[in-house]
Design a protein around this motif. Structure first.
Motif, PDB file in Angstrom:
ATOM      1  N   GLN A 229       0.918  -1.279   0.019  1.00 49.74           N
ATOM      2  CA  GLN A 229       0.061   0.171  -0.252  1.00 49.74           C
ATOM      3  C   GLN A 229       1.002   1.313  -0.148  1.00 49.74           C
ATOM      4  O   GLN A 229       0.507   2.097  -0.775  1.00 49.74           O
ATOM      5  CB  GLN A 229      -0.990   0.099   1.149  1.00 49.74           C
ATOM      6  CG  GLN A 229      -2.237  -1.076   0.972  1.00 49.74           C
ATOM      7  CD  GLN A 229      -2.926  -1.315   2.181  1.00 49.74           C
ATOM      8  OE1 GLN A 229      -2.700  -0.948   3.368  1.00 49.74           O
ATOM      9  NE2 GLN A 229      -4.102  -1.758   1.770  1.00 49.74           N
TER      10      GLN A 229
ATOM     11  N   THR B 187       2.112   1.858  -3.515  1.00 42.07           N
ATOM     12  CA  THR B 187       1.081   2.528  -4.200  1.00 42.07           C
ATOM     13  C   THR B 187       1.079   4.012  -3.982  1.00 42.07           C
ATOM     14  O   THR B 187       1.090   4.956  -4.741  1.00 42.07           O
ATOM     15  CB  THR B 187      -0.159   1.957  -3.834  1.00 42.07           C
ATOM     16  OG1 THR B 187      -0.166   0.414  -4.389  1.00 42.07           O
ATOM     17  CG2 THR B 187      -1.003   2.555  -5.071  1.00 42.07           C
TER      18      THR B 187
ATOM     19  N   LYS C 180       1.990   6.781  -6.770  1.00 42.42           N
ATOM     20  CA  LYS C 180       1.018   7.165  -7.784  1.00 42.42           C
ATOM     21  C   LYS C 180       0.337   8.556  -7.114  1.00 42.42           C
ATOM     22  O   LYS C 180      -0.331   9.410  -7.727  1.00 42.42           O
ATOM     23  CB  LYS C 180      -0.318   6.228  -7.524  1.00 42.42           C
ATOM     24  CG  LYS C 180      -0.160   5.094  -8.402  1.00 42.42           C
ATOM     25  CD  LYS C 180      -0.612   4.882  -9.704  1.00 42.42           C
ATOM     26  CE  LYS C 180      -0.487   3.769 -10.582  1.00 42.42           C
ATOM     27  NZ  LYS C 180       0.970   3.326 -10.367  1.00 42.42           N
ATOM     28  N   ASN C 181       0.500   8.698  -5.759  1.00 49.38           N
ATOM     29  CA  ASN C 181      -0.068   9.862  -5.219  1.00 49.38           C
ATOM     30  C   ASN C 181       0.469  11.273  -4.891  1.00 49.38           C
ATOM     31  O   ASN C 181       1.860  11.148  -4.688  1.00 49.38           O
ATOM     32  CB  ASN C 181      -0.791   9.445  -3.783  1.00 49.38           C
ATOM     33  CG  ASN C 181      -1.767   8.222  -4.157  1.00 49.38           C
ATOM     34  OD1 ASN C 181      -1.751   7.735  -5.160  1.00 49.38           O
ATOM     35  ND2 ASN C 181      -2.397   7.680  -3.089  1.00 49.38           N
TER      36      ASN C 181
ATOM     37  N   THR D  90      -6.128   0.044  -7.637  1.00 48.22           N
ATOM     38  CA  THR D  90      -6.041   1.165  -6.599  1.00 48.22           C
ATOM     39  C   THR D  90      -7.689   1.418  -6.294  1.00 48.22           C
ATOM     40  O   THR D  90      -8.275   1.076  -7.073  1.00 48.22           O
ATOM     41  CB  THR D  90      -5.387   2.423  -6.875  1.00 48.22           C
ATOM     42  OG1 THR D  90      -5.858   2.911  -8.047  1.00 48.22           O
ATOM     43  CG2 THR D  90      -3.894   2.072  -7.110  1.00 48.22           C
ATOM     44  N   ASP D  91      -7.947   2.073  -5.346  1.00 51.81           N
ATOM     45  CA  ASP D  91      -9.317   2.383  -5.140  1.00 51.81           C
ATOM     46  C   ASP D  91     -10.064   3.066  -6.409  1.00 51.81           C
ATOM     47  O   ASP D  91     -11.280   2.884  -6.572  1.00 51.81           O
ATOM     48  CB  ASP D  91      -9.420   3.294  -3.705  1.00 51.81           C
ATOM     49  CG  ASP D  91      -8.682   2.504  -2.771  1.00 51.81           C
ATOM     50  OD1 ASP D  91      -9.011   1.472  -2.431  1.00 51.81           O
ATOM     51  OD2 ASP D  91      -8.234   3.454  -1.742  1.00 51.81           O
TER      52      ASP D  91
ATOM     53  N   GLN E  61      -1.500  -0.692 -10.172  1.00 52.34           N
ATOM     54  CA  GLN E  61      -0.338  -0.523  -9.385  1.00 52.34           C
ATOM     55  C   GLN E  61       0.483  -1.811  -9.574  1.00 52.34           C
ATOM     56  O   GLN E  61       0.045  -2.741  -8.998  1.00 52.34           O
ATOM     57  CB  GLN E  61      -0.494  -0.132  -8.160  1.00 52.34           C
ATOM     58  CG  GLN E  61       0.721  -0.122  -7.300  1.00 52.34           C
ATOM     59  CD  GLN E  61       1.989   0.920  -7.726  1.00 52.34           C
ATOM     60  OE1 GLN E  61       1.640   1.853  -8.091  1.00 52.34           O
ATOM     61  NE2 GLN E  61       3.175   0.509  -8.098  1.00 52.34           N
TER      62      GLN E  61
END
Lengths: 253, 253
Positions: A162, A165, A169-170, B88-89, B94
């Motif tokens: 997690q 990710t 990506k964030n 992902t949500d 990913q």
DNA sequence: CGAAGTGTTGACTAAACTCAAGTACTGTGG
DNA sequence: CCACAGTACTTGAGTTTAGTCAACACTTCG
């Protein structure tokens, strides 16, 4: 050895209700519903109790174990907070996780027989130590314990993924929102307020963990403060708009 | 032996040396020095052989398992390459890892009893399936097997943590160098050329895994080509200056 | 109290992203 | 075997986010 006997003797004088926290048994521990004991039922729990060392609390900055230490035991956090980190090849620190009461650390050491990270107390912390030999023996004897240890490791894998990710990506705001929500959830698991708490780690540690600079972390907190998502008072955080935070992590981008 | 003759018949004109890979036993498998069998000695190895299913090869794009599938088994890659990924949500992919022959996948599923990632063949892939019940039973019976499974999981944790560090601290060039060196090392473990190989994954997958866009990946390959570090010919890679690559990952920044 | 550490804010910069266009593979059906 | 469609890859121009550098404020604690 003598010393240990002496300590044990003095322990006997303490009335049961006032025993210092680090002497409590698993059966009475406030955290036993989220810690190792959930793997065992009452009579078997004694076998676990018998192998656990309840060492004297660590002070802020002291290590539970260090990277490359021989792997001899796993550790349950009874109180306080711990950060795990490793040094990169070029000597920089990489924070790999923050650990809360009831959580287990040290499982990283199994494969190489030495720890792959260092674990350091962020403030005074009481730690239960379970020699891994004993944990293995209990695992062979109690399938539920084997299963639980497998499970803990696999949870660690999922958590790391997690984080991967998140980092991959964030945005800065999404990362910080995710961390705050994670802390909130873990507080809830310990029956503490999920909306108002003190961050146990510094801004530097947060940035390091989330792959951001201190300045960026600080700016994001300010922005959240300004737009009414959080109330930030140094390390004291109050979540004012949890749906806002949730919206941010679910990356409405 | 009779059986082998029969199998060869069905394999039409293949000479004996080309037996279909998925029927070999662990004892004969070219990969047994880096795969599960290293946990067991000869007589015990049969117990492992007996529980392994050697399914028919998957074609490119087929799944070994999918996210949220019930967790029933772990898998050893006999040939071909596999990528693991999760959604992902908000529905983006990913990529969490690339897996090579001899490596074990599926351990992520233990804690929740369902898989936390999907695993998909990047090209035709032969996969050995070991029901987890059997793996657990073998683990209780053979301490070396228990230890090996613990070890595999802990390796996965360490790998994830290295990726976390990569994503959190390193530039595009550093990340790509690290991936290429990792592939090189894993080729070496399988006695293949560590300097000249075909990338089994697309630029998009690389970018996704390393937290970069396709364009950035492409540009970095071009740059490495230009400055004589790599020879890049589509997916064929030749490492021309491995020390250069090593220098880059050790982040001389 | 003062020093050292920790956190905040601002101005500027750079690395990677986005958007866009074009080229090169790959595999399928004729 | 070729032509075509679709995907994968490359390259360029302009933008954006987070990083860097720098100054300053606030804690904390010896």
């Amino acid at each position: 050895m003598q010393q240990i006997m002496a300590e044990n003797l003095s322990e006997k004088n303490n009335p049961v209700s006032c025993r210092s926290a680090f002497q409590t048994k698993c059966g009475n521990c406030r955290l036993n519903s989220i810690c190792l004991p959930i793997a065992l039922q009452e009579p078997d729990l004694d076998s676990l109790d018998r192998v656990i060392h309840r060492n004297k609390p660590l002070r802020k900055g002291e290590h539970v174990f260090r990277e490359n230490d021989n792997f001899t035991a796993i550790y349950a956090i009874r109180s306080g907070f711990v950060k795990a980190y490793r040094l990169t090849d070029d000597g920089k620190e990489q924070v790999t996780g923050f650990y809360f009461p009831g959580e287990i650390i040290g499982l990283d050491g199994i494969s190489q027989n030495k720890h792959s990270v260092s674990a350091k107390a962020l403030e005074t912390a009481a730690i239960c130590e379970i020699p891994f030999e004993d944990a293995e023996a209990l695992s062979s004897r109690f399938p539920s314990m084997q299963r639980h240890l497998f499970s803990l490791m696999s949870q660690e894998i999922i958590q790391d993924q997690q984080l991967i990710t998140l980092l991959s990506k964030n945005t800065a705001e999404e990362r910080i929102s995710a961390l705050i929500l994670s802390i909130s959830d873990r507080n809830a698991a310990r029956k503490l307020s999920p909306t108002s708490f003190r961050l146990p780690m510094s801004r530097t540690d947060i940035g390091n963990y989330l792959g951001l600079t201190v300045e960026t972390v600080s700016r994001v907190f300010s922005r959240f403060q300004k737009n009414g998502t959080l109330e930030v008072n140094n390390k004291e955080i109050t979540i004012l708009d949890i749906d806002q935070l949730r919206g941010i992590v679910t990356s409405e981008a």
